[in-house]
Design an enzyme around this catalytic site. Structure first.
Site, PDB file in Angstrom:
ATOM      1  N   LYS A  82      59.299  60.586  60.289  1.00  0.00           N
ATOM      2  CA  LYS A  82      59.873  61.847  60.790  1.00  0.00           C
ATOM      3  C   LYS A  82      59.100  62.330  62.025  1.00  0.00           C
ATOM      4  O   LYS A  82      59.701  62.666  63.043  1.00  0.00           O
ATOM      5  CB  LYS A  82      59.861  62.927  59.689  1.00  0.00           C
ATOM      6  CG  LYS A  82      60.693  62.530  58.470  1.00  0.00           C
ATOM      7  CD  LYS A  82      60.699  63.603  57.425  1.00  0.00           C
ATOM      8  CE  LYS A  82      59.360  63.821  56.758  1.00  0.00           C
ATOM      9  NZ  LYS A  82      58.856  62.639  56.014  1.00  0.00           N
ATOM     10  N   THR A  83      57.770  62.332  61.934  1.00  0.00           N
ATOM     11  CA  THR A  83      56.965  62.772  63.075  1.00  0.00           C
ATOM     12  C   THR A  83      57.177  61.825  64.254  1.00  0.00           C
ATOM     13  O   THR A  83      57.298  62.259  65.404  1.00  0.00           O
ATOM     14  CB  THR A  83      55.470  62.784  62.681  1.00  0.00           C
ATOM     15  OG1 THR A  83      55.326  63.567  61.504  1.00  0.00           O
ATOM     16  CG2 THR A  83      54.605  63.348  63.786  1.00  0.00           C
ATOM     17  N   ASP A 127      56.683  70.680  61.465  1.00  0.00           N
ATOM     18  CA  ASP A 127      56.512  69.776  60.326  1.00  0.00           C
ATOM     19  C   ASP A 127      56.501  70.624  59.051  1.00  0.00           C
ATOM     20  O   ASP A 127      56.121  71.800  59.096  1.00  0.00           O
ATOM     21  CB  ASP A 127      55.174  69.043  60.477  1.00  0.00           C
ATOM     22  CG  ASP A 127      55.133  67.750  59.675  1.00  0.00           C
ATOM     23  OD1 ASP A 127      56.160  67.385  59.071  1.00  0.00           O
ATOM     24  OD2 ASP A 127      54.071  67.104  59.655  1.00  0.00           O
ATOM     25  N   THR A 176      60.172  67.097  53.637  1.00  0.00           N
ATOM     26  CA  THR A 176      60.317  66.155  52.524  1.00  0.00           C
ATOM     27  C   THR A 176      61.206  66.773  51.437  1.00  0.00           C
ATOM     28  O   THR A 176      61.548  66.124  50.472  1.00  0.00           O
ATOM     29  CB  THR A 176      58.933  65.845  51.903  1.00  0.00           C
ATOM     30  OG1 THR A 176      58.267  67.080  51.670  1.00  0.00           O
ATOM     31  CG2 THR A 176      58.096  64.965  52.817  1.00  0.00           C
ATOM     32  N   ARG A 235      54.167  53.719  56.473  1.00  0.00           N
ATOM     33  CA  ARG A 235      52.765  54.166  56.425  1.00  0.00           C
ATOM     34  C   ARG A 235      51.973  53.307  55.436  1.00  0.00           C
ATOM     35  O   ARG A 235      50.848  52.897  55.717  1.00  0.00           O
ATOM     36  CB  ARG A 235      52.679  55.645  56.031  1.00  0.00           C
ATOM     37  CG  ARG A 235      51.240  56.082  55.788  1.00  0.00           C
ATOM     38  CD  ARG A 235      51.121  57.566  55.522  1.00  0.00           C
ATOM     39  NE  ARG A 235      51.313  58.336  56.731  1.00  0.00           N
ATOM     40  CZ  ARG A 235      52.055  59.441  56.809  1.00  0.00           C
ATOM     41  NH1 ARG A 235      52.674  59.888  55.734  1.00  0.00           N
ATOM     42  NH2 ARG A 235      52.168  60.085  57.934  1.00  0.00           N
TER      43      ARG A 235
HETATM   44  N1  LIG Z   1      60.400  52.836  61.973  1.00  0.00           N
HETATM   45  C1  LIG Z   1      59.086  52.733  62.173  1.00  0.00           C
HETATM   46  N2  LIG Z   1      58.587  51.738  62.935  1.00  0.00           N
HETATM   47  C2  LIG Z   1      57.275  51.579  63.117  1.00  0.00           C
HETATM   48  N3  LIG Z   1      56.342  52.371  62.563  1.00  0.00           N
HETATM   49  C3  LIG Z   1      56.772  53.377  61.827  1.00  0.00           C
HETATM   50  C4  LIG Z   1      58.154  53.614  61.584  1.00  0.00           C
HETATM   51  N4  LIG Z   1      58.268  54.701  60.793  1.00  0.00           N
HETATM   52  C5  LIG Z   1      57.026  55.111  60.555  1.00  0.00           C
HETATM   53  N5  LIG Z   1      56.120  54.326  61.175  1.00  0.00           N
HETATM   54  C6  LIG Z   1      54.658  54.450  61.133  1.00  0.00           C
HETATM   55  O1  LIG Z   1      54.277  55.012  59.885  1.00  0.00           O
HETATM   56  C7  LIG Z   1      53.294  56.011  60.088  1.00  0.00           C
HETATM   57  C8  LIG Z   1      53.790  57.301  59.474  1.00  0.00           C
HETATM   58  O2  LIG Z   1      54.916  57.770  60.209  1.00  0.00           O
HETATM   59  P1  LIG Z   1      55.201  59.332  60.416  1.00  0.00           P
HETATM   60  O3  LIG Z   1      53.910  60.092  60.570  1.00  0.00           O
HETATM   61  O4  LIG Z   1      56.182  59.439  61.523  1.00  0.00           O
HETATM   62  O5  LIG Z   1      55.864  59.676  59.019  1.00  0.00           O
HETATM   63  P2  LIG Z   1      56.374  61.081  58.478  1.00  0.00           P
HETATM   64  O6  LIG Z   1      57.700  60.826  57.878  1.00  0.00           O
HETATM   65  O7  LIG Z   1      56.292  62.119  59.563  1.00  0.00           O
HETATM   66  O8  LIG Z   1      55.317  61.408  57.336  1.00  0.00           O
HETATM   67  P3  LIG Z   1      54.906  62.870  56.743  1.00  0.00           P
HETATM   68  O9  LIG Z   1      56.093  63.355  55.939  1.00  0.00           O
HETATM   69  O10 LIG Z   1      53.717  62.553  55.881  1.00  0.00           O
HETATM   70  O11 LIG Z   1      54.565  63.740  57.920  1.00  0.00           O
HETATM   71  C9  LIG Z   1      53.024  56.061  61.594  1.00  0.00           C
HETATM   72  O12 LIG Z   1      51.912  55.260  61.901  1.00  0.00           O
HETATM   73  C10 LIG Z   1      54.223  55.433  62.203  1.00  0.00           C
HETATM   74  O13 LIG Z   1      53.923  54.746  63.365  1.00  0.00           O
END
Ligand SMILES: Nc1ncnc2c1ncn2[C@@H]1O[C@H](COP(=O)(O)OP(=O)(O)OP(=O)(O)O)[C@@H](O)[C@H]1O
Length: 367
Positions: A82-83, A127, A176, A235
């Site tokens: 998401k981030t 977030d 989430t 992750r």
């Molecule tokens: N589609 C993707 N391709 C490559 N790497 C990814 C992908 N999705 C997530 N990642 C990697 O996984 C890690 C976590 O991603 P991210 O922080 O964007 O998740 P999030 O959904 O925002 O998590 P949270 O809910 O904990 O904030 C990062 O290092 C990101 O680069």
């Protein structure tokens, strides 16, 4: 995490805070590595094809209109990107991004200060948007609709609201728990993208890319082994890759291969289905101590030496999603998959009446 796994106390209890398969980001150090691994553009982002296509269209249309796109809500479990997508939106729009989070906005004034300093076209990433305080939520959805905030001057009966015009901007909210967002706020998002768990193939692609960026040499079967145990979560995949790399280095081997993956994942207690020690402790308690259930959450938690909340929020979502556990009106029950995963024979063939998911059992309430 210590090399001897989550049972740090040595008393059989499981330390859930030490999980290598937790979808949430753990440390500042991990966040730094993550920043280096984030794809920067939509075209580099593997997986989530549908959300990517939809978002691509929304952004392209905005670019052609030369106006900010609709506000975007991204929902889905932790660690799915998401981030990363929020940052990609800002990069694709070639606009700066301001980052804040629900827990950081506890007063409407905190949010008013952020909003009134936005520049035209800026992307405001919020977030954990479901954790914002209620008055701030109201201020946000009015600002999203009218591009205006009322700044309150003075206190008590003499206080006056001075309307302040804002330049057009785009809110990207991440959550989430989309169900916790109040409807008026949810309705202000013109586009909602729901991120789902990744396939093993997509995780392999992500791992190959990460290995390249981290200068880790890896074989195809090593990558496959890590991807298939990563619970559909990038992750976790990236974290397991680093642990396998550690194992390989310590054992004088400079390549992440199948043998290194097997040995490292065994050391970190991640089994073939991506279950760790806490997950297995829950399943074993259910099957061996309670005959497959149903058993109440509190009793189950005591049996594994954990808080009910930890069992419910940390272990259960994945076990339920993968069909190991069924939530029933009388508590948790082990499915056939759970028994088989532990190498045990289920007591009765088929699924008992009270093992049917809630909603398929007429006239009963969950306690
Ligand atoms: N589609 C993707 N391709 C490559 N790497 C990814 C992908 N999705 C997530 N990642 C990697 O996984 C890690 C976590 O991603 P991210 O922080 O964007 O998740 P999030 O959904 O925002 O998590 P949270 O809910 O904990 O904030 C990062 O290092 C990101 O680069």
């Amino acid at each position: 995490m210590s090399a001897d796994g989550p049972d740090r106390a040595g008393d059989g209890s499981v330390d859930a805070t030490a999980r290598v398969v937790d979808g949430a980001a753990a440390t500042d150090e991990e966040r730094q590595v993550e920043a280096a691994l984030r794809p920067r553009r939509l075209a580099e982002f593997p997986g989530q094809q549908r959300v990517r296509d939809q978002l691509g269209l929304v952004l392209e249309a905005a670019r052609r209109r030369q106006a900010p796109p609709d506000h975007v809500l991204l929902s889905g479990p932790p660690g799915l990107g998401k981030t990363t997508l929020a940052m990609i939106i800002s990069a694709e729009l070639e606009q700066p991004m301001r980052i804040t989070s629900g827990p950081a906005i506890q007063h409407a004034g905190d949010l008013a200060a952020v909003l009134s300093s936005l520049v035209e076209g800026e992307v405001l990433f919020v977030d954990e948007i479901h954790r914002m305080a209620r008055p701030a939520e109201e201020l946000l959805y009015l600002a999203m609709e009218d591009f205006r905030v009322d700044v309150i001057v003075g206190k008590g009966p003499g206080a006056t609201a001075i309307p302040l015009e804002l330049p057009p901007f785009t809110v990207v909210g991440a959550t989430t728990r989309a169900g916790l967002l109040p409807a008026p706020l949810r309705d202000r998002f013109g586009f909602t993208g729901h991120l789902d768990y990744y396939s093993t193939e997509d995780l392999q692609r992500i791992l190959v890319r990460s290995a390249g960026l981290l200068e880790i040499e890896a074989t195809r079967d090593g990558i496959y082994e890590i991807a298939s145990r990563s619970r559909g979560t990038p992750r976790i995949a990236n974290r397991l890759l680093r642990r396998v790399r550690d194992w390989a280095q310590v054992h004088g081997q400079h390549i992440v291969d199948h043998e290194a993956a097997l040995a490292a994942l065994e050391l970190f207690d991640v089994d073939q289905q991506g279950l760790d020690r806490l997950d297995r402790a829950v399943l074993e308690a259910l099957c061996k101590r309670f005959g497959g259930g149903p058993v109440g959450l509190g009793t189950l938690a005591v049996a594994v030496g954990e808080e009910p909340d930890t069992v419910e929020t940390v272990a259960e979502p994945y076990l339920v999603r993968e069909g190991y556990i069924v939530r029933t009106p009388r508590g948790r029950s082990a499915s056939r998959t759970a028994w088989e995963h532990l190498g045990l024979t289920p007591p009765h063939p088929g699924v008992a009446q009270d093992q049917l998911p809630i909603g398929e059992q007429p006239g009963r309430l969950d306690h």
